[in-house]
Design a protein around this motif. Structure first.
Motif, PDB file in Angstrom:
ATOM      1  N   LEU A   1      57.816  -1.807  38.495  1.00 52.24           N
ATOM      2  CA  LEU A   1      59.223  -1.619  38.871  1.00 52.24           C
ATOM      3  C   LEU A   1      59.344  -0.844  40.183  1.00 52.24           C
ATOM      4  O   LEU A   1      60.141  -1.197  41.055  1.00 52.24           O
ATOM      5  N   LEU A   2      58.564   0.213  40.320  1.00 51.63           N
ATOM      6  CA  LEU A   2      58.593   1.008  41.552  1.00 51.63           C
ATOM      7  C   LEU A   2      58.123   0.194  42.752  1.00 51.63           C
ATOM      8  O   LEU A   2      58.699   0.285  43.844  1.00 51.63           O
TER       9      LEU A   2
ATOM     10  N   GLY B   1      59.760  -2.898  47.797  1.00 56.70           N
ATOM     11  CA  GLY B   1      59.606  -4.089  48.624  1.00 56.70           C
ATOM     12  C   GLY B   1      58.189  -4.621  48.686  1.00 56.70           C
ATOM     13  O   GLY B   1      57.801  -5.259  49.670  1.00 56.70           O
ATOM     14  N   LEU B   2      57.412  -4.389  47.645  1.00 59.21           N
ATOM     15  CA  LEU B   2      56.035  -4.886  47.583  1.00 59.21           C
ATOM     16  C   LEU B   2      55.851  -5.815  46.380  1.00 59.21           C
ATOM     17  O   LEU B   2      55.112  -5.513  45.441  1.00 59.21           O
ATOM     18  N   PRO B   3      56.517  -6.975  46.397  1.00 62.12           N
ATOM     19  CA  PRO B   3      56.468  -7.836  45.213  1.00 62.12           C
ATOM     20  C   PRO B   3      55.067  -8.359  44.887  1.00 62.12           C
ATOM     21  O   PRO B   3      54.735  -8.526  43.717  1.00 62.12           O
ATOM     22  N   SER B   4      54.227  -8.599  45.898  1.00 64.61           N
ATOM     23  CA  SER B   4      52.889  -9.111  45.598  1.00 64.61           C
ATOM     24  C   SER B   4      52.033  -8.061  44.908  1.00 64.61           C
ATOM     25  O   SER B   4      51.218  -8.382  44.033  1.00 64.61           O
ATOM     26  N   VAL B   5      52.211  -6.799  45.245  1.00 61.60           N
ATOM     27  CA  VAL B   5      51.483  -5.729  44.563  1.00 61.60           C
ATOM     28  C   VAL B   5      52.091  -5.503  43.177  1.00 61.60           C
ATOM     29  O   VAL B   5      51.372  -5.237  42.213  1.00 61.60           O
ATOM     30  N   ALA B   6      53.409  -5.652  43.058  1.00 58.32           N
ATOM     31  CA  ALA B   6      54.073  -5.508  41.762  1.00 58.32           C
ATOM     32  C   ALA B   6      53.564  -6.552  40.773  1.00 58.32           C
ATOM     33  O   ALA B   6      53.396  -6.255  39.581  1.00 58.32           O
ATOM     34  N   VAL B   7      53.283  -7.757  41.264  1.00 62.24           N
ATOM     35  CA  VAL B   7      52.750  -8.811  40.395  1.00 62.24           C
ATOM     36  C   VAL B   7      51.373  -8.414  39.863  1.00 62.24           C
ATOM     37  O   VAL B   7      51.040  -8.707  38.714  1.00 62.24           O
ATOM     38  N   THR B   8      50.584  -7.731  40.673  1.00 61.26           N
ATOM     39  CA  THR B   8      49.283  -7.243  40.213  1.00 61.26           C
ATOM     40  C   THR B   8      49.470  -6.266  39.058  1.00 61.26           C
ATOM     41  O   THR B   8      48.728  -6.315  38.069  1.00 61.26           O
ATOM     42  N   ALA B   9      50.450  -5.388  39.162  1.00 64.13           N
ATOM     43  CA  ALA B   9      50.736  -4.453  38.080  1.00 64.13           C
ATOM     44  C   ALA B   9      51.175  -5.195  36.818  1.00 64.13           C
ATOM     45  O   ALA B   9      50.780  -4.839  35.706  1.00 64.13           O
ATOM     46  N   LEU B  10      51.998  -6.231  36.992  1.00 68.69           N
ATOM     47  CA  LEU B  10      52.411  -7.040  35.833  1.00 68.69           C
ATOM     48  C   LEU B  10      51.230  -7.763  35.209  1.00 68.69           C
ATOM     49  O   LEU B  10      51.146  -7.874  33.980  1.00 68.69           O
ATOM     50  N   ALA B  11      50.326  -8.265  36.042  1.00 73.45           N
ATOM     51  CA  ALA B  11      49.130  -8.939  35.523  1.00 73.45           C
ATOM     52  C   ALA B  11      48.266  -7.963  34.722  1.00 73.45           C
ATOM     53  O   ALA B  11      47.737  -8.314  33.654  1.00 73.45           O
ATOM     54  N   LEU B  12      48.135  -6.742  35.220  1.00 72.95           N
ATOM     55  CA  LEU B  12      47.384  -5.723  34.480  1.00 72.95           C
ATOM     56  C   LEU B  12      48.053  -5.456  33.134  1.00 72.95           C
ATOM     57  O   LEU B  12      47.384  -5.403  32.097  1.00 72.95           O
ATOM     58  N   ALA B  13      49.372  -5.295  33.134  1.00 74.16           N
ATOM     59  CA  ALA B  13      50.094  -5.058  31.882  1.00 74.16           C
ATOM     60  C   ALA B  13      49.889  -6.220  30.911  1.00 74.16           C
ATOM     61  O   ALA B  13      49.647  -6.001  29.716  1.00 74.16           O
ATOM     62  N   GLY B  14      49.971  -7.435  31.414  1.00 76.51           N
ATOM     63  CA  GLY B  14      49.773  -8.598  30.552  1.00 76.51           C
ATOM     64  C   GLY B  14      48.371  -8.667  29.970  1.00 76.51           C
ATOM     65  O   GLY B  14      48.195  -8.961  28.779  1.00 76.51           O
ATOM     66  N   ALA B  15      47.369  -8.380  30.786  1.00 77.23           N
ATOM     67  CA  ALA B  15      45.990  -8.383  30.300  1.00 77.23           C
ATOM     68  C   ALA B  15      45.793  -7.316  29.231  1.00 77.23           C
ATOM     69  O   ALA B  15      45.118  -7.543  28.218  1.00 77.23           O
ATOM     70  N   LEU B  16      46.412  -6.161  29.453  1.00 77.50           N
ATOM     71  CA  LEU B  16      46.285  -5.084  28.470  1.00 77.50           C
ATOM     72  C   LEU B  16      47.004  -5.404  27.165  1.00 77.50           C
ATOM     73  O   LEU B  16      46.516  -5.052  26.083  1.00 77.50           O
ATOM     74  N   VAL B  17      48.142  -6.080  27.243  1.00 81.25           N
ATOM     75  CA  VAL B  17      48.831  -6.500  26.012  1.00 81.25           C
ATOM     76  C   VAL B  17      47.928  -7.445  25.231  1.00 81.25           C
ATOM     77  O   VAL B  17      47.806  -7.342  24.003  1.00 81.25           O
ATOM     78  N   GLY B  18      47.264  -8.369  25.946  1.00 83.54           N
ATOM     79  CA  GLY B  18      46.314  -9.261  25.279  1.00 83.54           C
ATOM     80  C   GLY B  18      45.179  -8.500  24.616  1.00 83.54           C
ATOM     81  O   GLY B  18      44.749  -8.830  23.505  1.00 83.54           O
TER      82      GLY B  18
ATOM     83  N   GLY C   1      45.178   3.638  39.751  1.00 80.93           N
ATOM     84  CA  GLY C   1      45.123   4.530  40.908  1.00 80.93           C
ATOM     85  C   GLY C   1      45.486   3.823  42.201  1.00 80.93           C
ATOM     86  O   GLY C   1      46.211   4.367  43.047  1.00 80.93           O
ATOM     87  N   ILE C   2      45.015   2.597  42.347  1.00 79.19           N
ATOM     88  CA  ILE C   2      45.336   1.809  43.548  1.00 79.19           C
ATOM     89  C   ILE C   2      46.830   1.494  43.584  1.00 79.19           C
ATOM     90  O   ILE C   2      47.483   1.633  44.627  1.00 79.19           O
ATOM     91  N   LEU C   3      47.378   1.078  42.462  1.00 77.58           N
ATOM     92  CA  LEU C   3      48.811   0.786  42.403  1.00 77.58           C
ATOM     93  C   LEU C   3      49.633   2.034  42.696  1.00 77.58           C
ATOM     94  O   LEU C   3      50.635   1.977  43.422  1.00 77.58           O
ATOM     95  N   ALA C   4      49.197   3.168  42.153  1.00 79.98           N
ATOM     96  CA  ALA C   4      49.907   4.429  42.406  1.00 79.98           C
ATOM     97  C   ALA C   4      49.846   4.793  43.883  1.00 79.98           C
ATOM     98  O   ALA C   4      50.813   5.329  44.432  1.00 79.98           O
ATOM     99  N   TRP C   5      48.733   4.483  44.548  1.00 80.05           N
ATOM    100  CA  TRP C   5      48.639   4.776  45.986  1.00 80.05           C
ATOM    101  C   TRP C   5      49.715   4.015  46.751  1.00 80.05           C
ATOM    102  O   TRP C   5      50.344   4.565  47.648  1.00 80.05           O
ATOM    103  N   PHE C   6      49.918   2.744  46.408  1.00 81.06           N
ATOM    104  CA  PHE C   6      50.939   1.963  47.117  1.00 81.06           C
ATOM    105  C   PHE C   6      52.327   2.566  46.920  1.00 81.06           C
ATOM    106  O   PHE C   6      53.117   2.621  47.861  1.00 81.06           O
ATOM    107  N   VAL C   7      52.625   3.025  45.706  1.00 84.62           N
ATOM    108  CA  VAL C   7      53.918   3.666  45.469  1.00 84.62           C
ATOM    109  C   VAL C   7      54.036   4.923  46.325  1.00 84.62           C
ATOM    110  O   VAL C   7      55.050   5.153  46.983  1.00 84.62           O
ATOM    111  N   ALA C   8      52.988   5.731  46.335  1.00 83.49           N
ATOM    112  CA  ALA C   8      53.000   6.967  47.122  1.00 83.49           C
ATOM    113  C   ALA C   8      52.984   6.675  48.614  1.00 83.49           C
ATOM    114  O   ALA C   8      53.683   7.332  49.393  1.00 83.49           O
TER     115      ALA C   8
END
Length: 174
Positions: free
Chosen positions: A69-70, A75-92, A118-125
């Protein structure tokens, strides 16, 4: 693997992230250090929390969704999709990791999930500056709490920081 080998391996991955990602590479030495520390701490934090069925994966799903969401808002939708993919893999994974667990993250999975968080958090920061760093920190707060709790407890008890033990906060609650 010995703790030193694992730390060096994580730092090599974090260094590759810094060197191979133009926005990180161009951000300057201060942000390189933040990237290295975020990846190192997050990888170890997820590994520390991975002690009860579903706990690390469940917390990581929430963190990945919040970071997504952050990242979208930044304005980083391609990185946001990576976060969603991680969430989906973890739900599985959680389908099989719920009590009684039939599979678990283990060191490799926990370090991989933590590194990516950590990488995703870096982009937010990196996009949001201090506000972004605080927002990313809020997403990762349960992991940060457990790292601080564990380090303080081990130092006060004169235990090694690199060894494993059982009296984590989630063990005490259980």
């Amino acid at each position: 693997l010995p703790a030193l080998v694992r730390v060096v391996g994580i730092l090599i991955v974090a260094g590759a992230f810094v060197l191979m990602t133009p926005v990180v590479r161009d951000a300057g030495a201060g942000w390189w250090l933040i990237a290295l520390l975020l990846v190192l701490v997050c990888a170890n934090a997820v590994n520390i929390v991975d002690g009860q069925d579903g706990l690390a994966g469940g917390l990581a799903v929430v963190a990945a969704l919040a970071l997504s969401l952050l990242l979208s808002a930044a304005g980083l939708p391609s990185v946001a999709v990576t976060a969603l993919a991680l969430a989906g893999a973890l739900v599985g994974c959680l389908v099989w990791n719920r009590p009684p667990a039939r599979i678990f993250l283990g060191n490799g999975g926990a370090y991989g999930v933590g590194t990516l968080l950590g990488i995703l958090a870096w982009f937010v920061a990196g996009i949001g500056g201090m506000r972004g760093l605080l927002a990313a920190g809020a997403c990762l707060a349960p992991f940060a709490f457990e790292v601080v709790f564990t380090v303080v407890r081990r130092i006060r008890g004169e235990a090694t920081l690199a060894g494993g033990d059982r009296p984590h906060s989630y063990d005490l609650v259980a």
